[in-house]
Design an enzyme around this catalytic site. Structure first.
Site, PDB file in Angstrom:
ATOM      1  N   ASP A   1       0.835  -1.195   0.000  1.00 42.10           N
ATOM      2  CA  ASP A   1       0.000   0.000   0.000  1.00 42.10           C
ATOM      3  C   ASP A   1       0.876   1.255   0.000  1.00 42.10           C
ATOM      4  O   ASP A   1       2.064   1.212   0.333  1.00 42.10           O
ATOM      5  CB  ASP A   1      -0.902  -0.008   1.233  1.00 42.10           C
ATOM      6  CG  ASP A   1      -2.215   0.728   1.008  1.00 42.10           C
ATOM      7  OD1 ASP A   1      -2.315   1.510   0.049  1.00 42.10           O
ATOM      8  OD2 ASP A   1      -3.155   0.521   1.806  1.00 42.10           O
TER       9      ASP A   1
ATOM     10  N   ASP B   1     -10.975   1.772  -2.669  1.00 41.60           N
ATOM     11  CA  ASP B   1     -11.461   1.507  -1.319  1.00 41.60           C
ATOM     12  C   ASP B   1     -12.984   1.458  -1.278  1.00 41.60           C
ATOM     13  O   ASP B   1     -13.561   1.035  -0.275  1.00 41.60           O
ATOM     14  CB  ASP B   1     -10.972   2.592  -0.358  1.00 41.60           C
ATOM     15  CG  ASP B   1      -9.497   2.456  -0.024  1.00 41.60           C
ATOM     16  OD1 ASP B   1      -8.918   1.388  -0.294  1.00 41.60           O
ATOM     17  OD2 ASP B   1      -8.911   3.420   0.508  1.00 41.60           O
TER      18      ASP B   1
END
Length: 700
Positions: A453, A521
């Site tokens: 990430d 997301d």
């Protein structure tokens, strides 16, 4: 073209370079001033028809060389320059002399040297067997022995569309939670700049675009499209001039950056790839998907596993017992990969501390991660781990020991986003530390999968004490690529998922070293339909992570049926991310059945040819077809019902008029012509958030 036509050819007498792909021709001619000029990019044709010289401009105020392959900032060139250089005596711009060519295994190099200064450029072109994609890049070399040359801009390539009656630009826009929104607009007579200034590919724009004349559809019409293989800041400028020509130039870096090219040094750009197709936007996407599978993804033939990720179930509240309970439930559903997300390391109980301290948090994992990894493996699943190796919290042991490792400018206040700073991986010692840390994590815990990430962009991007601080914008990204490459080499079988606060770093370069990308997301299935539609313009479904999460959705609050959530996520690489401990027995049973259904169609979704379909009444669908046309899977969705608007039959253009097909679930048989030209009745459930999976098999 005849079968014996070479893929790459150069005629020195004419100064003519020609590249042939199965369905297109690309041609360049060396101009009288020594600069390579674009001649043709489009349908396959005989190079002999391309040898007539271009007419000169009628006025000295017009751009005489709008079709440069890399505009060099000199001459009567008034559009965006792809190359901007400054020499030690203050001279700006290059003036080229053509210095020959080279051809080797589908690769063409056109060698240029400056007429008076120690600067040389190789314009590079590559075609691959069976692909219509043309890969281009530039290599710029300081050929002198002293001094440096300042590079203010070095693009990978400039592209030129043919004269068209009009121009329409397709590109992707968005933001966090709304990535990959497809935008189609008439191209204005102006310079249109697409860019990311963030140090990552970006949520707000994507280095992909397509041009057509405004009439192309999903299955018909000429489309010219390009994609830049770069995972950091980038810029593409599209220029439509008043006399009807459209060109675009693009490469790494954004405006305001410079690079000091030292004697003997070569600066190589990333690949900027282009594709022409006469088969509409769907045809362009299928050609790109084939290219990504055959030339980009590191292991395209491997199925992406059905994964479970613990983040939405636990947030930072992770421990061995809780993760084991989730792992047991996930295994019962048929999950193949269990991923432990954020919160497992350092002093990490929220997002304010711990980034950079990549050792298990003792209170949560008193015996380390190995007991969890071993139990996940015993349950028959691979073990994955979330990491954010490019970032650091100020409240961490790493930052206290090495504050200078963060990207910063000493005289500016540091901006913290998500309570974190960026590590400067352009520094060799930081790159080495990141690789060493990840290598240890993978080896000690038998990690099969890393979710990598990156939750913030660059700000105050200084490099104190370095004579060339702007290099960090490029060298940081190169270091990320190198570390990923080394990890995969050192740990055969390791797989990596690209993530950057959702879909903030998705491009051809990152996919060359990762297996799939976290798309967004946003896991709300209604929102995901448009996100996944935009993602599919360039990238294949097997690279698109798609999760089923809880309802109501944690951010949008929308309530949707489990079946609908699954059917949307089954259009990519299926994952689960909800709190399974709160799912009812009925939901767990239905989920297990839907996971099994996905595995039945996974070969088609992840390796088949994709056709995007739009029906009446707000219905959309994706049709996946086997390469030989025998097996088909159709996922159809209707988010909202309008009174009196029943969905019309959905036409399936991928089928064969002469064949017959059987619905594997109902046993019904259909003629191919009927399904292609009239369509298939979807028979969606009543009400909002309706969906259906249809599987067809060709008979005979």
């Amino acid at each position: 073209m005849p079968a014996d036509t070479p893929a790459v050819a150069f005629d020195p007498a004419l100064g003519l370079a020609v590249l042939h792909t199965p369905n297109s021709t690309y041609a360049v001619r060396i101009g009288a001033d020594g600069s390579p000029r674009h001649l043709h990019w489009g349908p396959a044709l005989d190079a002999a028809s391309l040898t007539d010289p271009r007419s000169p401009a009628d006025s000295s105020f017009e751009d005489e060389a709008a079709a440069d392959e890399l505009a060099p900032q000199t001459g009567a060139r008034f559009g965006p320059a792809g190359l901007r250089v400054r020499f030690a005596d203050g001279t700006v711009g290059a003036q080229w002399h053509f210095d020959g060519h080279g051809i080797d295994d589908g690769e063409l190099r056109l060698r240029l040297v400056d007429r008076r200064y120690p600067l040389a450029a190789d314009l590079c072109y590559r075609v691959r067997p069976g692909s219509d994609v043309i890969e281009r890049w530039t290599e710029l070399t300081h050929t002198g022995e002293t001094g440096h040359i300042v590079i203010d801009r070095l693009d990978s390539a400039s592209w030129t569309a043919p004269p068209l009656s009009d121009y329409r630009l397709s590109h992707l826009v968005g933001g966090w939670f709304s990535e990959f929104q497809l935008q189609r607009d008439r191209l204005p007579v102006a310079e249109t700049v697409l860019t990311s200034r963030r140090g990552i590919t970006g949520h707000h724009a994507s280095p992909w675009l397509a041009l057509d004349d405004g009439t192309a559809t999903e299955e018909h019409g000429e489309v010219w499209s390009t994609a830049l293989a770069w995972s950091g800041s980038w810029r593409i400028t599209v220029h439509r001039n008043p006399v009807g020509r459209a060109t675009w130039t693009g490469g790494f870096g954004h405006e305001g950056l410079s690079w000091n090219l030292r004697p003997g040094e070569t600066l190589q750009t990333p690949v900027f790839a282009g594709l022409y197709t006469p088969d509409g936007f769907g045809g362009a996407s299928r050609a790109w998907h084939a290219h990504v599978r055959s030339q980009v993804l590191p292991e395209p033939d491997r199925d992406q596993p059905v994964l479970y990720n613990s983040w939405e179930a636990t947030g930072f509240d992770v421990d061995t017992a809780g993760q084991l309970r989730l792992a047991e439930l996930a295994a019962r559903l048929g999950v193949e990969l269990f991923v432990l997300d954020d919160g497992w390391f350092g002093a990490r109980t929220d997002d304010r501390a711990g980034l950079g301290d990549w050792t298990p948090r003792p209170a949560a994992f008193p015996e380390g991660l190995r007991p969890l990894a071993d139990e996940v493996h015993r349950l028959g699943m691979a073990f994955g781990l979330w990491v954010e190796p490019e970032m650091v919290n100020a409240d961490s042991d790493l930052f206290r020991a090495h504050p200078d490792w963060a990207v910063h400018t000493p005289t500016r206040d540091a901006t913290e986003l998500r309570n974190q700073l960026v590590l400067n991986l352009a520094r060799p010692e930081v790159e080495a530390w990141v690789h060493r840390t990840l290598d240890r994590l993978v080896a000690e815990n038998d990690v099969d999968w890393l979710k990598w990430d990156a939750n913030r962009p660059f700000t105050e991007a200084g490099w104190p004490g370095h004579p060339d601080p702007d290099r960090l914008w490029i060298d940081h990204t190169r270091a990320v690529h190198r570390i990923m490459d080394r990890l995969r080499t050192d740990h055969p079988g390791l797989r990596i998922e690209a993530c950057a606060g959702g879909g903030g770093r998705v491009d051809l370069a990152i996919l060359a070293r990762t297996d799939q990308a976290w798309t967004s997301d946003n896991t709300d299935p209604v929102d995901r339909i448009s996100i996944q539609h935009g993602f599919s313009q360039l990238f294949p479904a097997q690279a698109m992570a798609a999760w089923v999460t809880d309802s109501p959705n944690g951010i949008t609050g929308r309530t949707t049926p489990l079946r609908f959530r699954f059917h949307v996520a089954m259009a990519g690489a299926l994952g689960l991310g909800g709190d399974l401990t709160h799912w009812t027995p009925e939901e767990l049973t239905e989920a297990a059945e839907l996971v099994a259904r996905y595995k039945e169609i996974r070969p088609l979704v992840q390796h088949g040819e994709q056709h995007r379909l739009t029906g009446a009444g707000g219905t959309t669908a994706v049709h996946y077809a086997a390469a030989d046309g025998t097996e088909h899977a159709l996922l159809a969705w209707r988010p909202a019902t309008r009174f009196g608007h029943q969905p019309a039959p959905l036409r399936l253009p991928a089928l064969d008029d002469q064949a017959r097909y059987r619905d594997l679930d109902t046993g019904e048989e259909y003629g191919g012509a009927l399904l292609r030209h009239r369509g298939i009745e979807l028979r969606l459930p009543v009400g909002d958030h309706a969906s259906r999976l249809i599987r067809l098999r060709r008979l005979g």
